[in-house]
Scaffold this active site. Sequence first.
Site, PDB file in Angstrom:
ATOM      1  N   HIS A 182       0.823  -1.206   0.000  1.00  0.00           N
ATOM      2  CA  HIS A 182       0.000   0.000   0.000  1.00  0.00           C
ATOM      3  C   HIS A 182       0.858   1.257   0.000  1.00  0.00           C
ATOM      4  O   HIS A 182       0.541   2.237  -0.659  1.00  0.00           O
ATOM      5  CB  HIS A 182      -0.899   0.011   1.244  1.00  0.00           C
ATOM      6  CG  HIS A 182      -2.152  -0.773   1.068  1.00  0.00           C
ATOM      7  ND1 HIS A 182      -2.749  -1.476   2.081  1.00  0.00           N
ATOM      8  CD2 HIS A 182      -2.931  -0.944  -0.022  1.00  0.00           C
ATOM      9  CE1 HIS A 182      -3.841  -2.051   1.623  1.00  0.00           C
ATOM     10  NE2 HIS A 182      -3.972  -1.756   0.362  1.00  0.00           N
ATOM     11  N   CYS A 490      -1.677  -3.130 -22.108  1.00  0.00           N
ATOM     12  CA  CYS A 490      -2.012  -2.378 -20.886  1.00  0.00           C
ATOM     13  C   CYS A 490      -1.143  -2.774 -19.698  1.00  0.00           C
ATOM     14  O   CYS A 490      -1.385  -2.312 -18.590  1.00  0.00           O
ATOM     15  CB  CYS A 490      -3.491  -2.554 -20.547  1.00  0.00           C
ATOM     16  SG  CYS A 490      -3.946  -4.254 -20.163  1.00  0.00           S
TER      17      CYS A 490
HETATM   18  C1  PEP Z   1      -0.815  -7.564 -16.877  1.00  0.00           C
HETATM   19  O1  PEP Z   1      -0.746  -8.728 -16.458  1.00  0.00           O
HETATM   20  O2  PEP Z   1       0.029  -7.032 -17.609  1.00  0.00           O
HETATM   21  C2  PEP Z   1      -1.961  -6.723 -16.490  1.00  0.00           C
HETATM   22  C3  PEP Z   1      -2.167  -5.547 -17.050  1.00  0.00           C
HETATM   23  O3  PEP Z   1      -2.779  -7.180 -15.511  1.00  0.00           O
HETATM   24  P1  PEP Z   1      -2.405  -7.221 -13.936  1.00  0.00           P
HETATM   25  O4  PEP Z   1      -1.111  -6.476 -13.754  1.00  0.00           O
HETATM   26  O5  PEP Z   1      -3.552  -6.580 -13.242  1.00  0.00           O
HETATM   27  O6  PEP Z   1      -2.301  -8.686 -13.676  1.00  0.00           O
END
Ligand code: PEP
Length: 534
Positions: A182, A490
Amino acid sequence: MASPSRISGQSASAGFAHGPVHLARRQGRAYIAKATPEHELHALNEAVETAASSIAAAMGQLAGDAADILEFQLAMLEDGSFTAAAAELIASGATAPAAWKTVLEAEIASYRASGDAYFNARSADLADICDTVLQALSGESAESIPPGVIHVDEDVAPSRFLSHDWSKGGGLALRSGSVTSHVAMLARARGVPMIVGIGDAEIDEAANALLDAQSGELLLSPDPAQIDDFNTRRTASRAHQRDADALASHPAVTRNGESVQVLVNIADPSDVERISIDHVDGVGLMRTEFLFGGARGLPDEETQLAAYRKVLDWADGKPVTIRTIDAGGDKPVEGYTIAEDNSFLGVRGIRLSLAKPEIFRVQIRALLRAAPHGALKVMLPMVSVPGEIDAVRAMFAAEAADLAQAGIIHRMPELGIMVEVPSVAITPARFAAASFFSIGSNDLTQYVLAASRDNPRLGALGSAADPAVLSLIGTVASYGLASGIETSLCGDAASDPDMIGLLLDAGLRRLSVAPARVSVIKAAVRLWAPGEIE
Ligand code: PEP
Ligand code: MG
């Protein structure tokens, strides 16, 4: 004069700080034992109440993620199970502080021993609760961190971080700590430089120090040449950020005139309050797992609908990609996820949603009802076989029919998938039933390199710049282009300016990034042209 020494850690929040080192001191506590166990128990109950009201008062001044952290602490205190366990020890002769410390330290040790990044990160919240109650028992106030220092500590409690005025500069160098804690999240959101995992290195309190949280280093007693070099890099980084910010509202166009869409990643709906919609092309990833669990429990349909609508209203017609709950692995949700030995390879993401249809159905209904209020796209996490898309589509159809029957307004959103498991990235054509692809480079990298994303000892192995990962990103981007399936990325690689050339070279033209990185990523896009070796 002391000679310079360099201590390495891991960057948890990029930035620079120059100032004196401040070492955390554990203060002795003056507690006067009470006459009877009943008096001890009374003192403990009063201290817990004092601690709870000071947390509740602090919560009132905060919003979003910061308030959530304190809400979690308050819920732990109000739950009463720690007090009940301490009461048993008091009954057999322990003082209130000794009983409280024994109970909390055992809990903290079990969180740390779990080997799970989430529980490890939450152990700092428990240590925070432990200290707040001990201080209330002894009537002491916490030792404050002087302004502008580089504070060195084992870990730092969120409430401690939030009570300090970081506008005077300074930063954090933690001996243990974690990039997923956090405090790390708060430091990133507020731009406070922070490194973790510096270990047991000997550090002199009086030392003047340079904290380079970009490269993850603490330099003690630097010589004049090192200070000059640090200042040059810090000035360049600030100037770069200022220049990039000045163009934040401009579209991202490469040197050869190609447009690149830059979207934003969010978690809590309140995140959008700090982002201008004019600076981004929409939301490329809303991580909904943060709506679940903690003090909030599992949210009902209306709560979820309100959260999704808030983001859609803010986006004002631009696309909003909401990911269905991706719990498990590094994101366990109390009362929902299953305890497993190898949770990254277990029942997580869409596997868990399909295994618990009664919970998934609530989210599906909220999404169907949110869809008429904007350009909603729904994204499925951790898809590994095509049948998962079919199963989810069938569930959406069943819930849509049910809503129609009840006369409730709804719409079928576009249904796309995260590409974060190698089986999808290797053979994307098998997943053409998806309306769009978004590459999750964080998980894809850990699965391709067999390097757990939350293990600091494997830091160098977990890079999306690895040729094997880049090759898979290229496969997906090419397939997306050839088939007309919109493809974006992403994962955190899109928020790293050093990765932008590689991602554009791989064929991507749509990136979703952390809010604080929008302007620097647009700046990196503007520097790129095809076929140039950097
Ligand atoms: C990823 O795995 O790149 C992603 C965007 O999802 P998270 O980081 O939430 O697993
Ligand atoms: Mg992922």
